[in-house]
Design an enzyme around this catalytic site. Structure first.
Site, PDB file in Angstrom:
ATOM      1  N   HIS A  19       0.865  -1.088  -0.058  1.00 27.46           N
ATOM      2  CA  HIS A  19       0.116   0.009  -0.038  1.00 27.46           C
ATOM      3  C   HIS A  19       0.887   1.155   0.047  1.00 27.46           C
ATOM      4  O   HIS A  19       0.823   1.991  -0.581  1.00 27.46           O
ATOM      5  CB  HIS A  19      -0.751   0.131   1.381  1.00 27.46           C
ATOM      6  CG  HIS A  19      -1.976  -1.153   1.323  1.00 27.46           C
ATOM      7  ND1 HIS A  19      -1.983  -1.761   2.257  1.00 27.46           N
ATOM      8  CD2 HIS A  19      -2.784  -1.570   0.444  1.00 27.46           C
ATOM      9  CE1 HIS A  19      -3.103  -2.548   2.401  1.00 27.46           C
ATOM     10  NE2 HIS A  19      -3.725  -2.264   1.177  1.00 27.46           N
ATOM     11  N   ARG A  93      -1.657  -6.383  -8.771  1.00 32.26           N
ATOM     12  CA  ARG A  93      -0.512  -6.822  -8.496  1.00 32.26           C
ATOM     13  C   ARG A  93      -0.328  -7.848  -9.289  1.00 32.26           C
ATOM     14  O   ARG A  93       0.976  -8.091  -9.884  1.00 32.26           O
ATOM     15  CB  ARG A  93      -0.564  -7.686  -6.830  1.00 32.26           C
ATOM     16  CG  ARG A  93      -0.643  -6.622  -5.772  1.00 32.26           C
ATOM     17  CD  ARG A  93      -1.373  -7.104  -4.570  1.00 32.26           C
ATOM     18  NE  ARG A  93      -2.554  -7.614  -4.843  1.00 32.26           N
ATOM     19  CZ  ARG A  93      -3.457  -8.067  -3.821  1.00 32.26           C
ATOM     20  NH1 ARG A  93      -2.850  -7.782  -2.491  1.00 32.26           N
ATOM     21  NH2 ARG A  93      -4.563  -8.205  -3.983  1.00 32.26           N
ATOM     22  N   SER A 131      -2.992  -7.456   2.853  1.00 34.48           N
ATOM     23  CA  SER A 131      -3.346  -7.256   4.437  1.00 34.48           C
ATOM     24  C   SER A 131      -3.815  -8.777   4.962  1.00 34.48           C
ATOM     25  O   SER A 131      -3.614  -9.130   6.253  1.00 34.48           O
ATOM     26  CB  SER A 131      -4.518  -6.487   4.639  1.00 34.48           C
ATOM     27  OG  SER A 131      -4.099  -5.147   4.174  1.00 34.48           O
TER      28      SER A 131
END
Ligand code: PNS
Length: 174
Positions: A19, A93, A131
Protein backbone atom coordinates in the site's frame (compact mmCIF):
# COMPACT_ATOMS: atom_id res chain seq x y z
CA UNK A 1 -3.82 21.80 -16.55
CA UNK A 2 -6.48 21.14 -13.93
CA UNK A 3 -5.68 19.78 -10.50
CA UNK A 4 -6.11 16.03 -10.24
CA UNK A 5 -7.45 14.81 -6.92
CA UNK A 6 -7.33 11.03 -6.55
CA UNK A 7 -8.87 8.72 -3.97
CA UNK A 8 -6.98 5.56 -3.00
CA UNK A 9 -9.69 3.44 -1.32
CA UNK A 10 -9.22 0.21 0.59
CA UNK A 11 -9.61 -1.70 3.83
CA UNK A 12 -5.99 -1.22 5.01
CA UNK A 13 -6.35 -3.80 7.82
CA UNK A 14 -3.44 -3.22 8.29
CA UNK A 15 -1.53 -0.96 5.87
CA UNK A 16 1.25 -2.96 4.15
CA UNK A 17 4.46 -1.98 2.38
CA UNK A 18 2.61 -2.65 -0.88
CA UNK A 19 0.00 0.00 0.00
CA UNK A 20 2.75 2.44 0.97
CA UNK A 21 4.59 1.79 -2.29
CA UNK A 22 1.42 2.70 -4.20
CA UNK A 23 0.79 5.78 -2.04
CA UNK A 24 4.31 7.06 -2.83
CA UNK A 25 3.80 6.44 -6.55
CA UNK A 26 0.36 8.10 -6.46
CA UNK A 27 1.62 11.14 -4.55
CA UNK A 28 4.10 11.81 -7.39
CA UNK A 29 1.43 11.54 -10.08
CA UNK A 30 -1.54 13.37 -8.56
CA UNK A 31 -1.84 16.88 -7.13
CA UNK A 32 -3.65 15.49 -4.10
CA UNK A 33 -4.13 11.91 -2.93
CA UNK A 34 -6.76 10.98 -0.36
CA UNK A 35 -6.22 7.54 1.15
CA UNK A 36 -9.76 6.53 2.11
CA UNK A 37 -10.49 3.67 4.50
CA UNK A 38 -13.81 2.01 3.66
CA UNK A 39 -16.14 1.23 6.51
CA UNK A 40 -17.03 -2.12 5.00
CA UNK A 41 -19.61 -4.02 7.03
CA UNK A 42 -19.45 -7.17 4.86
CA UNK A 43 -15.89 -8.13 5.66
CA UNK A 44 -16.51 -9.80 8.99
CA UNK A 45 -13.74 -10.00 11.53
CA UNK A 46 -11.05 -7.36 11.32
CA UNK A 47 -7.83 -6.89 13.23
CA UNK A 48 -7.93 -3.12 13.72
CA UNK A 49 -10.66 -0.54 14.25
CA UNK A 50 -11.09 2.26 11.68
CA UNK A 51 -9.43 4.72 14.07
CA UNK A 52 -6.40 2.45 14.54
CA UNK A 53 -6.02 1.92 10.78
CA UNK A 54 -6.23 5.66 10.24
CA UNK A 55 -3.66 6.31 12.98
CA UNK A 56 -1.14 3.94 11.36
CA UNK A 57 -1.69 5.39 7.88
CA UNK A 58 -1.29 8.95 9.19
CA UNK A 59 1.99 8.01 10.90
CA UNK A 60 3.32 6.26 7.79
CA UNK A 61 2.51 9.09 5.35
CA UNK A 62 3.30 12.18 7.47
CA UNK A 63 6.25 13.11 5.20
CA UNK A 64 4.02 13.32 2.09
CA UNK A 65 2.55 16.83 1.91
CA UNK A 66 -0.11 16.10 -0.72
CA UNK A 67 -1.45 12.93 0.95
CA UNK A 68 -4.22 12.86 3.54
CA UNK A 69 -6.08 10.03 5.27
CA UNK A 70 -9.84 9.76 5.67
CA UNK A 71 -12.59 7.23 6.41
CA UNK A 72 -15.68 6.90 4.21
CA UNK A 73 -19.09 5.23 4.34
CA UNK A 74 -21.30 4.15 1.47
CA UNK A 75 -20.54 4.27 -2.23
CA UNK A 76 -17.03 5.13 -3.31
CA UNK A 77 -18.26 7.23 -6.25
CA UNK A 78 -20.47 9.36 -3.98
CA UNK A 79 -17.47 9.96 -1.74
CA UNK A 80 -15.39 10.95 -4.83
CA UNK A 81 -17.97 13.58 -5.82
CA UNK A 82 -18.17 14.84 -2.25
CA UNK A 83 -14.37 15.32 -2.27
CA UNK A 84 -14.25 16.77 -5.81
CA UNK A 85 -12.01 13.90 -6.84
CA UNK A 86 -11.60 13.02 -10.52
CA UNK A 87 -9.74 9.73 -10.13
CA UNK A 88 -9.70 6.50 -8.14
CA UNK A 89 -6.32 4.84 -7.67
CA UNK A 90 -6.17 1.05 -7.37
CA UNK A 91 -3.21 -1.32 -7.32
CA UNK A 92 -2.99 -4.37 -9.57
CA UNK A 93 -0.53 -6.95 -8.30
CA UNK A 94 -1.15 -9.95 -10.51
CA UNK A 95 -3.51 -10.94 -13.29
CA UNK A 96 -5.77 -12.52 -10.63
CA UNK A 97 -6.60 -9.01 -9.34
CA UNK A 98 -7.69 -7.86 -12.76
CA UNK A 99 -11.14 -9.45 -13.02
CA UNK A 100 -12.46 -7.98 -9.77
CA UNK A 101 -10.78 -4.63 -10.36
CA UNK A 102 -12.21 -4.40 -13.89
CA UNK A 103 -15.71 -5.15 -12.60
CA UNK A 104 -15.39 -2.51 -9.89
CA UNK A 105 -13.89 0.12 -12.22
CA UNK A 106 -16.58 -0.39 -14.87
CA UNK A 107 -19.41 -0.39 -12.34
CA UNK A 108 -18.04 2.79 -10.74
CA UNK A 109 -17.78 4.39 -14.20
CA UNK A 110 -21.37 3.40 -15.02
CA UNK A 111 -22.56 5.01 -11.77
CA UNK A 112 -20.32 8.07 -12.09
CA UNK A 113 -18.73 8.76 -15.53
CA UNK A 114 -16.90 11.82 -14.19
CA UNK A 115 -14.56 9.60 -12.13
CA UNK A 116 -11.78 7.63 -13.87
CA UNK A 117 -10.05 4.61 -12.31
CA UNK A 118 -6.25 4.58 -12.64
CA UNK A 119 -4.37 1.33 -12.06
CA UNK A 120 -0.77 1.25 -10.89
CA UNK A 121 1.56 -1.69 -10.23
CA UNK A 122 3.39 -1.87 -6.91
CA UNK A 123 7.08 -2.84 -6.90
CA UNK A 124 7.57 -6.52 -7.83
CA UNK A 125 8.60 -7.54 -4.31
CA UNK A 126 5.10 -6.62 -3.12
CA UNK A 127 3.22 -8.46 -5.86
CA UNK A 128 2.29 -11.35 -3.52
CA UNK A 129 1.53 -9.18 -0.50
CA UNK A 130 -1.91 -8.46 0.97
CA UNK A 131 -3.33 -7.42 4.34
CA UNK A 132 -5.14 -10.75 4.56
CA UNK A 133 -1.89 -12.71 4.21
CA UNK A 134 -0.19 -10.42 6.77
CA UNK A 135 -2.99 -11.13 9.28
CA UNK A 136 -2.76 -14.87 8.66
CA UNK A 137 1.06 -15.04 8.98
CA UNK A 138 0.90 -12.97 12.17
CA UNK A 139 -1.78 -15.18 13.73
CA UNK A 140 0.37 -18.24 12.97
CA UNK A 141 3.52 -16.64 14.41
CA UNK A 142 5.41 -16.19 11.11
CA UNK A 143 7.84 -13.39 10.18
CA UNK A 144 6.48 -10.03 8.99
CA UNK A 145 9.74 -8.27 8.20
CA UNK A 146 9.68 -6.54 4.82
CA UNK A 147 5.88 -6.91 4.58
CA UNK A 148 4.75 -4.07 6.85
CA UNK A 149 6.57 -1.12 8.50
CA UNK A 150 8.16 -1.89 11.88
CA UNK A 151 5.60 0.21 13.77
CA UNK A 152 2.75 -1.70 12.12
CA UNK A 153 4.45 -5.04 12.86
CA UNK A 154 4.62 -4.12 16.55
CA UNK A 155 0.93 -3.14 16.58
CA UNK A 156 -0.06 -6.38 14.80
CA UNK A 157 2.00 -8.56 17.19
CA UNK A 158 0.56 -6.72 20.18
CA UNK A 159 -2.99 -7.18 18.90
CA UNK A 160 -2.50 -10.91 18.19
CA UNK A 161 -0.92 -11.38 21.64
CA UNK A 162 -3.88 -9.68 23.27
CA UNK A 163 -6.14 -12.00 21.28
CA UNK A 164 -8.36 -9.01 20.69
CA UNK A 165 -9.68 -9.48 17.19
CA UNK A 166 -12.60 -7.19 16.56
CA UNK A 167 -15.44 -7.50 14.15
CA UNK A 168 -16.09 -4.89 11.48
CA UNK A 169 -18.87 -3.53 13.65
CA UNK A 170 -16.28 -2.71 16.30
CA UNK A 171 -17.27 -5.55 18.65
CA UNK A 172 -14.41 -7.44 20.31
CA UNK A 173 -14.65 -11.12 19.41
CA UNK A 174 -11.94 -12.58 21.64
O1 PNS B 1 -8.86 -3.11 0.15
P1 PNS B 1 -10.06 -3.67 -0.55
O2 PNS B 1 -10.86 -4.49 0.44
O3 PNS B 1 -9.73 -4.40 -1.81
O4 PNS B 1 -10.99 -2.43 -0.97
C1 PNS B 1 -12.24 -2.62 -1.59
C2 PNS B 1 -13.00 -1.26 -1.66
C3 PNS B 1 -13.10 -0.65 -0.29
C4 PNS B 1 -12.26 -0.33 -2.59
C5 PNS B 1 -14.43 -1.53 -2.25
O5 PNS B 1 -15.06 -2.53 -1.51
C6 PNS B 1 -15.30 -0.26 -2.24
O6 PNS B 1 -15.12 0.60 -3.06
N1 PNS B 1 -16.24 -0.17 -1.27
C7 PNS B 1 -17.13 0.97 -1.14
C8 PNS B 1 -18.57 0.60 -1.51
C9 PNS B 1 -18.79 0.69 -3.02
O7 PNS B 1 -18.69 1.73 -3.62
N2 PNS B 1 -19.12 -0.46 -3.63
C10 PNS B 1 -19.36 -0.58 -5.05
C11 PNS B 1 -18.10 -0.94 -5.81
S1 PNS B 1 -18.43 -1.22 -7.52
Amino acid sequence: MKDIVAIYPGSFDPVTNGHLDLIHRGSKLFDKLIVAIARNLDKGESLFSMEERKEMLVAMTSQLDNVCIDVFDGLLVSYCIQKNANAVLRGIRAISDYEFELQMALMNRKMEPRVETVFMMPAEQYSYLSSRIVREIAKLGGPLNGLVPEMVEQRVRQRIKQGRHISATGKHLL
